[in-house]
Motif scaffolding. Structure first.
Motif, PDB file in Angstrom:
ATOM      1  N   ALA A  91       0.602  -1.512   0.232  1.00 50.57           N
ATOM      2  CA  ALA A  91       0.347   0.177   0.089  1.00 50.57           C
ATOM      3  C   ALA A  91       1.050   1.074   0.105  1.00 50.57           C
ATOM      4  CB  ALA A  91      -1.476   0.117   1.592  1.00 50.57           C
ATOM      5  N   GLU A  92       2.065   0.847   0.530  1.00 50.22           N
ATOM      6  CA  GLU A  92       3.175   2.463   0.691  1.00 50.22           C
ATOM      7  C   GLU A  92       3.340   3.056  -0.721  1.00 50.22           C
ATOM      8  OE1 GLU A  92       5.715   4.007   3.744  1.00 50.22           O
ATOM      9  OE2 GLU A  92       6.541   1.934   2.869  1.00 50.22           O
ATOM     10  N   GLN A  93       3.215   1.584  -1.476  1.00 52.25           N
ATOM     11  CA  GLN A  93       3.564   1.957  -2.980  1.00 52.25           C
ATOM     12  C   GLN A  93       2.649   2.445  -4.068  1.00 52.25           C
ATOM     13  OE1 GLN A  93       7.433   1.395  -3.637  1.00 52.25           O
ATOM     14  NE2 GLN A  93       7.014   0.895  -0.840  1.00 52.25           N
ATOM     15  N   GLY A  94       1.659   3.362  -3.344  1.00 54.56           N
ATOM     16  CA  GLY A  94       1.127   3.814  -4.145  1.00 54.56           C
ATOM     17  C   GLY A  94      -0.131   3.529  -4.532  1.00 54.56           C
ATOM     18  N   LYS A  95      -0.645   2.540  -4.028  1.00 51.51           N
ATOM     19  CA  LYS A  95      -1.654   1.814  -3.819  1.00 51.51           C
ATOM     20  C   LYS A  95      -2.664   1.878  -2.923  1.00 51.51           C
ATOM     21  CE  LYS A  95       0.490  -1.626  -6.104  1.00 51.51           C
ATOM     22  NZ  LYS A  95       0.473  -2.868  -6.711  1.00 51.51           N
ATOM     23  N   PRO A  96      -3.251   2.965  -2.185  1.00 52.92           N
ATOM     24  CA  PRO A  96      -3.539   3.051  -0.578  1.00 52.92           C
ATOM     25  C   PRO A  96      -5.027   2.007  -1.135  1.00 52.92           C
ATOM     26  CG  PRO A  96      -4.188   4.766  -2.587  1.00 52.92           C
ATOM     27  CD  PRO A  96      -3.564   4.332  -2.915  1.00 52.92           C
ATOM     28  N   TRP A  97      -5.570   1.905   0.447  1.00 56.22           N
ATOM     29  CA  TRP A  97      -6.826   0.768   0.473  1.00 56.22           C
ATOM     30  C   TRP A  97      -7.528   1.825   0.630  1.00 56.22           C
ATOM     31  CZ3 TRP A  97      -4.022  -1.195   6.171  1.00 56.22           C
ATOM     32  CH2 TRP A  97      -3.179  -2.433   5.511  1.00 56.22           C
ATOM     33  N   SER A  98      -9.220   0.893  -0.358  1.00 56.28           N
ATOM     34  CA  SER A  98      -9.859   1.880  -0.197  1.00 56.28           C
ATOM     35  C   SER A  98     -10.970   1.391   0.874  1.00 56.28           C
ATOM     36  CB  SER A  98     -10.527   1.832  -1.580  1.00 56.28           C
ATOM     37  OG  SER A  98     -12.120   1.927  -2.131  1.00 56.28           O
ATOM     38  N   ILE A  99     -11.228   1.841   1.806  1.00 54.47           N
ATOM     39  CA  ILE A  99     -12.260   1.849   3.004  1.00 54.47           C
ATOM     40  C   ILE A  99     -13.680   1.981   3.009  1.00 54.47           C
ATOM     41  CG2 ILE A  99     -12.387   1.386   5.028  1.00 54.47           C
ATOM     42  CD1 ILE A  99      -9.810   0.042   4.178  1.00 54.47           C
ATOM     43  N   PRO A 100     -14.376   1.129   3.359  1.00 54.19           N
ATOM     44  CA  PRO A 100     -14.606   0.044   3.667  1.00 54.19           C
ATOM     45  C   PRO A 100     -14.450  -1.265   2.697  1.00 54.19           C
ATOM     46  CG  PRO A 100     -16.249   0.736   3.949  1.00 54.19           C
ATOM     47  CD  PRO A 100     -16.140   2.339   3.236  1.00 54.19           C
ATOM     48  N   ALA A 101     -14.661  -0.856   1.326  1.00 55.28           N
ATOM     49  CA  ALA A 101     -14.778  -1.826  -0.284  1.00 55.28           C
ATOM     50  C   ALA A 101     -13.908  -2.918   0.235  1.00 55.28           C
ATOM     51  CB  ALA A 101     -14.596  -0.608  -1.181  1.00 55.28           C
ATOM     52  N   ASP A 102     -12.103  -2.741   0.463  1.00 54.42           N
ATOM     53  CA  ASP A 102     -10.831  -3.407  -0.114  1.00 54.42           C
ATOM     54  C   ASP A 102     -11.138  -4.193   1.620  1.00 54.42           C
ATOM     55  OD1 ASP A 102     -10.475  -2.485  -2.130  1.00 54.42           O
ATOM     56  OD2 ASP A 102      -9.222  -1.274  -1.623  1.00 54.42           O
ATOM     57  N   VAL A 103     -11.565  -3.825   2.932  1.00 53.69           N
ATOM     58  CA  VAL A 103     -11.540  -4.807   3.618  1.00 53.69           C
ATOM     59  C   VAL A 103     -11.836  -6.635   3.881  1.00 53.69           C
ATOM     60  CG1 VAL A 103     -13.113  -5.264   6.329  1.00 53.69           C
ATOM     61  CG2 VAL A 103     -12.120  -2.802   5.050  1.00 53.69           C
ATOM     62  N   PRO A 104     -12.982  -6.342   2.920  1.00 49.14           N
ATOM     63  CA  PRO A 104     -12.976  -8.454   3.272  1.00 49.14           C
ATOM     64  C   PRO A 104     -11.505  -8.609   2.417  1.00 49.14           C
ATOM     65  CG  PRO A 104     -15.018  -7.323   2.819  1.00 49.14           C
ATOM     66  CD  PRO A 104     -13.748  -6.206   2.611  1.00 49.14           C
ATOM     67  N   THR A 105     -11.578  -7.910   1.235  1.00 46.51           N
ATOM     68  CA  THR A 105     -10.285  -8.587   0.360  1.00 46.51           C
ATOM     69  C   THR A 105      -8.918  -8.874   1.229  1.00 46.51           C
ATOM     70  OG1 THR A 105     -11.155  -7.680  -1.106  1.00 46.51           O
ATOM     71  CG2 THR A 105      -9.573  -8.585  -1.432  1.00 46.51           C
TER      72      THR A 105
END
Length: 990
Positions: A751-765
């Protein structure tokens, strides 16, 4: 008024037998208010109390169960079942226990040999079970009916004997009573009581079907409840004249006792709320997830399990309470149990549930019980209890027994409350809290109901007849999960509606929860639980009900909030091992230059203390500290202050600080409704990390500083420089295990390499990426990961096996139809019982102590209240003493048990005599030596610990806070640790 003597004569018993009936004592003069109480008198009293329980306490679902079992005679059968429990007192084994009573019995011609004596090992509960076996079979009862009823008699003192224990050699000996005289008077006790309750004869009592084992356990708990109330000498003074013993007089006594004790059930029969239940109860239209959860509750054809998964801040609590109301209305539940992960999360939930209950059943909100060890420092709880005339000293009273099962303590409380408000004091005693209609407590209360411990039937009786809600279930590690699954099996068998809430669950954890409930619900059926459908969408609701087709169904919901990117970055703290945090300070100075509120979460107490101490040098009073080694009073106060300052905007609330830094441990991880502009967190497994991120931009708030307008999570506590696998903090690895940290670190670095977490959509993944059970590696360090995985799997298996030794059902005995032999594990003695009670959470034993100061004027409390030269004023200053309660780290347990004791003047107090005091001198900077540690208490830092002769405060094994709830502990594997060494880990809740 038809008395016992007249009934006996009407049944054809001769005068000699009647005289003997009038001699058999059930409670001695000492334990019955100065007058001996006859066996029949106590049986009548207990049956009359049972009638009060039926009329004013039982849930509709429990009444329906008893009506079904008895063929429509539920009230009368329940009274008989409760009253018959002490028939075993009509045996020499019991009658010999009191010299006065024994003399009276011998004078009637009944006798026994010298071999019958106190302590012979044949107790009246087992004697009653054997007597019931013989009498019921003699009356023509079917074997199946006899087999489920006798364990309720044999187990009424908390432990269910096996068939062998009841039918062994002792059951045929002198202790049971030999000869026609004993046989005739024992038969008379049973028959006279049976006729008095309302049955024509013993044959007519026979139930028409057997309840499930879980339902039997509930009934057993209610038998104990009736017995304890009827054993209160203040309301049931002894009657030693058989001619004065009657059901009418017993009912009069029971009615007065019930009124004095102020016991009541829940909301009774509810009227269904049409339309939007959430809007009706909470004033805001239901969000899609809330609407779907409630709708699934409306559509279930029978009681079942609902699992609601939704992001932090989605309104899961409101949805669960609304769904619980629907389930209670449909299936006859009379209240709820809400289980929270920690004591700290119980307190705000207590307030929320009381507000909800006030809307459902006005007036019932004053009877809601808060069930955890520090409830007396919850201002709302204290005010509510005191308004009802409650005495705080009563909170520490319990029920005890001697080796014969006779009371060594009061069974009830003084019923002198004139004010109708506040929960009944009787329910505030040990083991009784779950019997209250509405209960908010730690999840431990439910987990204890799944352990093979004494009086477990009281806990189960408190759960059945309710809707059970458990929050943050993802936090249960493999050890706790064994007890959770066992509890779900029993609840499923009893058809108790259960609602489980979580931010998200790994697929395997969701499957295990569903399988556990369905296994219980399907007891006696050949089918095995179906594989649950794959869950798509987030939020979602999964239901399990054996009457559904398919039995497991999943429903996706539309999210209430639009997902937003959370920018994740890492921070390396180069000198953290020396208690220096220059990089953290620089980051906070930059991010908070225009103001804002930051939450810094550390994985262990000492690291949090060091961080606070360091940051205060730069930020002064803007820094706050919250952890589990604060004394209970300041901890409760600080927790509430943080919730007020950083919680949801309120018109009547305090103004949000322009700048604030809250340094906390895992206390801030779950059900902690604060809204941070910036999160800085030690690395933890991804589900727990996401929970912490749930405190970030939690509420819609305008005017955030420009630098903090977008959610930012800074992850620290690990070193990922270079191409080798990361190194982790010693405390983090000891608490959570290397395997899960490695897999989570890989996601963080990605995520630090420019791939932010989309919250909450990414939570289950994200959660599934770490917890997937499929083989293969998911990190850039496959060899390290595989080694860590092997160690993790070995540890998980070992911990699950350890927990399995204390489950309520023995291995391979789940389908046993009766309660006989349920207590397969040896349970004896208060000290051993305490250890068993603690086993629902993994981790080393820790000890609570009260902080005292000692100087030239004697002892004083944490608050500064003088207790005298020997602590003699401790009982009258009990609240001040308890205010200084603090839990020691597990590394100090051995030394604490060896060195710390109650003060000499505390031995006469029921609670203080068991309370260990940590005495800190008023001079020498308030430092005491405990084992090889120096211990002190600082107003700002809380309890501090360091090794003797060492100047550094970073010398003791670091320990998590509340991590027994959230830990994924395993044996450390692989690389050397960054800082500190951990040989013992404190996994006790803060």
């Amino acid at each position: 008024m038809v008395g016992a003597a007249a009934i006996a004569a009407g049944l054809g018993y001769d005068s000699e037998t009647c005289v003997r009936l009038g001699a058999l004592w059930g409670k001695s003069r000492k334990n019955a208010g100065g007058t001996v109480n006859l066996v029949l008198s106590h049986l009548f009293d207990t049956a009359a109390v049972a009638e009060m329980i039926w009329d004013h306490f039982l849930a509709r679902s429990t009444k329906e169960l008893l009506d079904r079992v008895s063929g429509g005679r539920g009230r009368m059968f329940f009274a008989w079942l409760c009253g018959i429990h002490d028939c075993g007192k009509a045996t020499p084994a019991f009658q010999v226990l009191d010299d006065e009573g024994a003399s009276r019995v011998r004078a009637t011609g009944l006798s026994w040999s010298a071999a019958v004596r106190p302590g012979m090992g044949w107790r009246h509960d087992r004697a009653g079970a054997r007597l019931a076996m013989d009498r019921l079979a003699e009356a023509g009862w079917a074997g199946d009916s006899v087999e489920w009823v006798w364990p309720l008699i044999g187990g009424h003192h908390g432990i269910f004997p096996s068939h062998r224990q009841v039918c062994g050699p002792k059951s045929r000996g002198e202790g049971q009573g030999r000869g026609e005289g004993w046989s005739r008077v024992q038969r008379a006790v049973v028959e006279v009581f049976t006729r008095a309750v309302g049955f024509s004869d013993l044959a007519s009592v026979e139930p028409v079907e057997a309840p499930t084992r879980a339902e039997q356990l509930q009934l057993s708990g209610l038998v104990v409840m009736a017995d304890w109330i009827a054993s209160d000498e203040r309301h049931f003074v002894g009657i030693d004249d058989l001619g004065a013993v009657s059901m009418s007089s017993a009912r009069e006594r029971a009615g007065k006792a019930w009124q004095a004790l102020r016991l009541r059930g829940g909301w009774g029969r509810l009227n269904a709320v049409e339309g939007d239940v959430v809007a009706a109860r909470f004033g805001c239209p239901a969000r899609p997830f809330q609407r779907d959860l409630v709708e699934r509750a409306r559509c279930m054809p029978a009681p079942g399990l609902l699992i609601g998964e939704a992001p932090m801040g989605e309104g899961k609590t409101e949805a669960a309470l609304a769904a619980a109301e629907v389930l209670a209305t449909r299936f006859g539940a009379d209240g709820v149990f809400v289980g929270m992960p920690t004591q700290a999360t119980c307190d705000p939930m207590f307030t929320r549930v009381r507000r909800w209950v006030a809307g459902v059943s006005p007036g019932l909100e004053d009877h809601v019980v808060l069930l955890h060890g520090k409830r007396d420092f919850n201002a709302e709880w204290k005010k509510m209890v005191e308004a009802g005339g409650g005495d705080p000293d009563d909170w520490f009273r319990g029920v005890g027994e001697d080796e014969f099962g006779m009371s060594t303590d009061d069974y009830g409380f003084d019923g002198g409350q004139a004010d109708p408000s506040g929960p009944a004091q009787w329910l505030l005693g040990r083991l009784r809290g779950l019997l209250a209609p509405i209960v908010i407590g730690t999840v431990d209360q439910l987990l204890h109901a799944a352990t093979c411990t004494k009086h477990v039937m009281l806990r189960m009786a408190g759960l059945l007849g309710k809707v059970v809600i458990l929050d943050e279930v993802h936090a249960a590690d493999v050890y706790m999960s064994q007890f959770l699954h066992e509890a779900l099996r029993w609840l499923g068998q009893a058809r108790v509606p259960v609602i489980l809430l979580s931010a998200t669950l790994p697929a395997h954890q969701r499957r295990e929860l569903l399988d556990a409930y369905l296994t219980g619900a399907r007891t006696g059926e050949a089918a095995t639980p179906s594989s649950p459908p794959s869950v798509t969408g987030y939020p979602n609701t999964t239901t399990a009900c054996v009457h559904d087709e398919p039995p497991v169904q999943a429903t996706p919901s539309e999210g209430w909030r639009t997902s937003q990117p959370v920018h994740v970055r890492t921070l390396t703290e180069t000198n953290a091992g020396e208690g220096e945090f220059d990089e953290l300070t620089a980051l906070l100075r930059d991010r908070l230059s225009d103001g804002g509120c930051a939450l810094v979460i550390r994985n262990d107490v000492q690291r949090a203390q060091e961080t606070y101490r360091w940051l205060v040098r730069s930020f002064g009073e803007d820094v706050r500290l919250l952890h589990g080694r604060l004394a209970v009073e300041p901890r409760a106060t600080r927790t509430q202050e943080c919730l007020d300052l950083l919680g949801a905007p309120r018109r009547d609330g305090p103004r949000r600080p322009e700048r604030m830094i809250l340094v906390a441990t895992q206390l801030a991880e779950q059900s902690f409704d604060v809204d941070a502009d910036l999160l800085i967190s030690d690395l933890a497994p991804v589900d727990l990390l996401l929970q912490r991120i749930g405190r970030l931009h939690r509420h819609d708030r305008r005017g955030r500083p420009a630098k903090l307008a977008d959610p930012q999570a800074v992850i620290t506590g690990f070193d990922a420089r270079g191409v080798t696998a990361p190194g982790f903090l010693g405390s983090s690895e000891a608490i959570y295990g290397r395997y899960l940290l490695l897999r989570t670190a890989a996601l963080v670095l990605d995520a630090e390499q420019g791939k932010p977490w989309s919250i909450p959509a990414d939570v289950p993944t994200l959660v599934e990426a770490v917890y997937s059970t499929s083989e293969g590696t998911g990190t850039p360090w496959p060899q390290d990961e595989q080694a860590a995985r092997t160690g993790w799997q070995h540890s998980e298996h070992a911990r699950a096996t350890t927990a399995g030794q204390y489950l309520l059902s023995a291995h391979g005995q789940w389908s046993t139809p009766t309660l006989a032999g349920l207590h397969y594990a040896h349970v004896a003695g208060a000290e051993e019982q305490t250890r068993l009670d603690a086993l629902v959470r993994d981790g080393e034993e820790s000890v609570e102590v009260v902080l005292l100061r000692h100087g030239k004027h004697g002892y004083s409390t944490y608050r500064g209240v003088r207790l005298g030269m020997h602590g003699e004023r401790g009982p009258e200053s009990l609240e001040d003493v308890v205010a200084g309660t603090v839990r020691l780290p597990a590394s100090l347990t051995t030394a604490a048990l060896a060195q710390l004791k109650p003060l000499s003047e505390w031995n006469r107090h029921p609670w203080l005599k068991h309370t260990r005091a940590l005495v800190l001198p008023e001079d020498h900077d308030g430092v005491a030596e405990l084992g090889d540690r120096l211990v002190s208490y600082d107003h700002h830092l809380g309890l501090t610990v360091r090794r003797v002769g060492k100047g550094s405060t970073r010398q003791t094994p670091p320990s998590g806070d509340d991590s027994r709830t959230s830990s994924r502990a395993s044996v450390s594997q692989g690389r050397p640790l960054i800082t500190g060494t951990t040989s013992r880990v404190d996994l006790s809740p803060g």
